[in-house]
Design a protein around this motif. Structure first.
Motif, PDB file in Angstrom:
ATOM      1  N   GLU A 107       0.915  -1.198  -0.026  1.00  0.00           N
ATOM      2  CA  GLU A 107       0.000  -0.029   0.049  1.00  0.00           C
ATOM      3  C   GLU A 107       1.052   1.086  -0.194  1.00  0.00           C
ATOM      4  O   GLU A 107       2.005   1.364   0.530  1.00  0.00           O
ATOM      5  CB  GLU A 107      -0.868  -0.065   1.329  1.00  0.00           C
ATOM      6  N   ARG A 108       0.358   2.283  -0.370  1.00  0.00           N
ATOM      7  CA  ARG A 108       1.067   3.615  -0.494  1.00  0.00           C
ATOM      8  C   ARG A 108       1.132   4.196   1.065  1.00  0.00           C
ATOM      9  O   ARG A 108       0.222   3.991   1.743  1.00  0.00           O
ATOM     10  CB  ARG A 108       0.459   4.659  -1.367  1.00  0.00           C
ATOM     11  N   GLU A 109       2.235   4.803   1.346  1.00  0.00           N
ATOM     12  CA  GLU A 109       2.423   5.210   2.691  1.00  0.00           C
ATOM     13  C   GLU A 109       2.966   6.463   2.675  1.00  0.00           C
ATOM     14  O   GLU A 109       3.643   6.844   1.749  1.00  0.00           O
ATOM     15  CB  GLU A 109       3.633   4.402   3.453  1.00  0.00           C
ATOM     16  N   GLY A 110       2.432   7.428   3.451  1.00  0.00           N
ATOM     17  CA  GLY A 110       2.704   8.711   3.556  1.00  0.00           C
ATOM     18  C   GLY A 110       4.025   9.122   4.085  1.00  0.00           C
ATOM     19  O   GLY A 110       4.677   8.301   4.850  1.00  0.00           O
ATOM     20  N   VAL A 111       4.687   9.888   3.412  1.00  0.00           N
ATOM     21  CA  VAL A 111       6.191  10.318   3.673  1.00  0.00           C
ATOM     22  C   VAL A 111       6.294  11.522   4.335  1.00  0.00           C
ATOM     23  O   VAL A 111       7.117  11.906   5.487  1.00  0.00           O
ATOM     24  CB  VAL A 111       6.892  10.174   2.361  1.00  0.00           C
ATOM     25  N   ALA A 112       5.641  12.683   3.860  1.00  0.00           N
ATOM     26  CA  ALA A 112       5.607  13.948   4.275  1.00  0.00           C
ATOM     27  C   ALA A 112       4.449  14.561   3.870  1.00  0.00           C
ATOM     28  O   ALA A 112       4.099  14.363   2.734  1.00  0.00           O
ATOM     29  CB  ALA A 112       6.872  14.455   3.837  1.00  0.00           C
ATOM     30  N   ALA A 113       4.219  15.769   4.250  1.00  0.00           N
ATOM     31  CA  ALA A 113       3.034  16.612   3.769  1.00  0.00           C
ATOM     32  C   ALA A 113       3.234  18.064   4.483  1.00  0.00           C
ATOM     33  O   ALA A 113       3.997  18.136   5.450  1.00  0.00           O
ATOM     34  CB  ALA A 113       1.650  16.011   4.336  1.00  0.00           C
ATOM     35  N   LEU A 114       2.505  18.917   3.920  1.00  0.00           N
ATOM     36  CA  LEU A 114       2.729  20.445   3.982  1.00  0.00           C
ATOM     37  C   LEU A 114       1.331  21.094   4.136  1.00  0.00           C
ATOM     38  O   LEU A 114       0.607  20.704   2.938  1.00  0.00           O
ATOM     39  CB  LEU A 114       3.711  21.139   3.072  1.00  0.00           C
TER      40      LEU A 114
END
Length: 125
Positions: A44-51
């Motif tokens: 599954e896709r996983e979150g790395v960073a967000a802004l």
């Protein structure tokens, strides 16, 4: 309808650096989360960073804290992911995405409704 276009992926040796770019075309609402996600084959896709574009406040996954930096240049409608000290386990397809929802969980994939096509990052040992 917004369109997100990633660029900057490639191959690098462990310890090296890459900078990914995510440029938004078309209409995005005034405030959004722009997130970077990665996907390993068969996973599954996983979150790395967000802004959060409203104030630029970043959020990072524990696995990349201290190595990756997310930033924005509003005049270019672009969000960058600077990746330093890359490891072989960072090898994945990287996607950027956007959402106007602010549920306080910016690394959750299902909250995002606009996605780019992805860019491959390969780190060799």
């Amino acid at each position: 309808q917004a369109q997100l276009v990633e660029s900057g992926g490639g191959s690098v040796q462990a310890g090296g650096s890459l900078r990914l770019s995510c440029r938004a075309y078309g209409y995005l609402s005034g405030r959004n989360y722009i997130g970077w996600f990665r996907q390993y084959p068969g996973k599954e896709r996983e979150g790395v960073a967000a802004l959060w574009t409203g104030d630029g406040s970043p959020v990072y996954a524990d696995s990349v804290k201290g190595r990756f930096t997310i930033s924005q240049v509003n005049s270019q409608n672009t969000v960058y992911l600077q990746m330093n000290s890359l490891k072989p386990e960072d090898t994945a397809m990287y996607y950027c995405a956007s959402t106007a929802m602010n549920r306080g969980r910016p690394l959750v994939t299902s909250d995002y409704n606009y996605w780019g096509q992805g860019t491959q990052v390969t780190v060799s040992s």
